[in-house]
Design an enzyme around this catalytic site. Structure first.
Site, PDB file in Angstrom:
ATOM      1  N   SER A  76       0.839  -1.275  -0.018  1.00 52.89           N
ATOM      2  CA  SER A  76       0.110  -0.239   0.064  1.00 52.89           C
ATOM      3  C   SER A  76       0.746   1.093  -0.005  1.00 52.89           C
ATOM      4  O   SER A  76       2.029   1.343   0.373  1.00 52.89           O
ATOM      5  CB  SER A  76      -1.009   0.014   1.295  1.00 52.89           C
ATOM      6  OG  SER A  76      -1.496   1.228   1.497  1.00 52.89           O
ATOM      7  N   TYR A  95      -2.860  -0.121  10.251  1.00 48.37           N
ATOM      8  CA  TYR A  95      -2.711  -0.635   8.911  1.00 48.37           C
ATOM      9  C   TYR A  95      -1.485  -0.176   8.175  1.00 48.37           C
ATOM     10  O   TYR A  95      -1.067  -1.086   7.481  1.00 48.37           O
ATOM     11  CB  TYR A  95      -4.130  -0.081   8.118  1.00 48.37           C
ATOM     12  CG  TYR A  95      -4.228  -0.297   6.474  1.00 48.37           C
ATOM     13  CD1 TYR A  95      -4.602  -1.708   6.301  1.00 48.37           C
ATOM     14  CD2 TYR A  95      -4.060   0.530   5.556  1.00 48.37           C
ATOM     15  CE1 TYR A  95      -4.923  -2.061   4.765  1.00 48.37           C
ATOM     16  CE2 TYR A  95      -3.986   0.225   4.120  1.00 48.37           C
ATOM     17  CZ  TYR A  95      -4.539  -1.093   3.763  1.00 48.37           C
ATOM     18  OH  TYR A  95      -4.545  -1.561   2.701  1.00 48.37           O
TER      19      TYR A  95
END
Length: 275
Positions: free
Chosen positions: A159, A172
């Protein structure tokens, strides 16, 4: 040459698009998802378009579940050539309410408000497990088919948060940074037995998981959505189709000397300083 490809989390928007694209290239696709009905639905769409696919139930956090899925896939198709570790996500209990800590946050007793000091270890554990262990465990199970064979590879999903963490989502961000690091580690570890390991790092794509965070009910952008678009030089969110060519490349034999890289697919987000 047709290959047997397993995609985890493939009942979701992004990985189902990858699965359909790889099927159109003639590969045999195992659509693996925790939700069997979602996996079956994607497999049915692939078959309707002339592709070859099966839906398989599997929990990426339970090794026995993955081993049962592998047995089913091996019986249907044979040994797995490529694994796409697509399962992942965030949890609200690992997310702060505000991007920046303020002194008054210590006295904020609003229901649901979370400062850094209120983050729930269970939410953080869930997020780390889903993203990191949810990459490691499927690799342990499916890569046993790949050892010593030609043309095998693993593709992980990192990501933008792994490059520079976004505000509010420390769990995250940290978990995806771990996925990037693991990708490099695994590429080196498997380099002598013919398994390539790479990752893509998507920028900002509207999915079911982040839609409420980035858009209002009328479809207009939230403040956070405006921030993201303002930091993306191409001025838009990514579409699932924007991932396809890079996935096809990294999974294909044309990338036979490429291993240990993390490719941003982000509309320029990671290159832009904001000024």
């Amino acid at each position: 040459m047709s290959k047997i490809i397993v995609l985890t989390g493939a009942g979701g928007v992004l990985c189902s698009t990858m699965a359909k694209a790889l099927a159109k290239m003639g590969h045999q696709i195992a659509v693996l998802d925790l939700r069997k009905e979602a996996a079956d639905a994607v497999a049915a769409e692939i078959k309707q378009e002339g592709g070859n696919a099966i839906g398989v139930s599997g929990n990426v956090l339970e090794k026995e579940s993955l081993q049962a899925a592998k047995k089913e896939i091996n019986e249907a198709y044979g040994p797995v050539d490529i694994l796409v570790n697509g399962a992942g996500g965030n949890h609200p209990l690992g997310t702060t309410s505000n991007p920046f800590f303020a002194m008054e946050d210590l006295q904020n007793k609003e229901d649901g408000f979370k400062s850094f000091f209120d983050l729930d270890p269970k939410g953080i554990e869930f997020t780390f497990n889903l993203n990191f262990l949810g990459t490691l465990l499927p690799t342990q199970v499916f890569a046993t088919d790949m050892v010593g064979r030609e043309g095998c590879s693993i593709l992980n999903i990192s990501s933008m948060n792994a490059f520079t963490p976004l505000t509010k989502i420390p769990a995250y961000s940290g978990a995806k940074a771990a996925v990037s690091n693991f990708t490099q580690w695994l590429a080196v570890h498997f380099s002598k037995v013919g398994i390539r390991v790479n990752a893509i790092a998507p920028g900002f794509f509207l999915t079911d998981q982040n839609r409420e965070l980035l858009t209002n009910q009328d479809g207009s952008p939230t403040d956070r959505g405006n921030q993201i678009i303002g930091q993306t030089p191409m001025g838009r969110y990514g579409t699932p189709e924007d991932l396809v060519s890079t996935v096809e490349w990294l999974c294909g034999d044309g990338a036979s000397f490429i291993t240990g890289i993390v490719v941003p697919i982000d509309g320029g987000f990671s290159a832009y300083s904001g000024v």
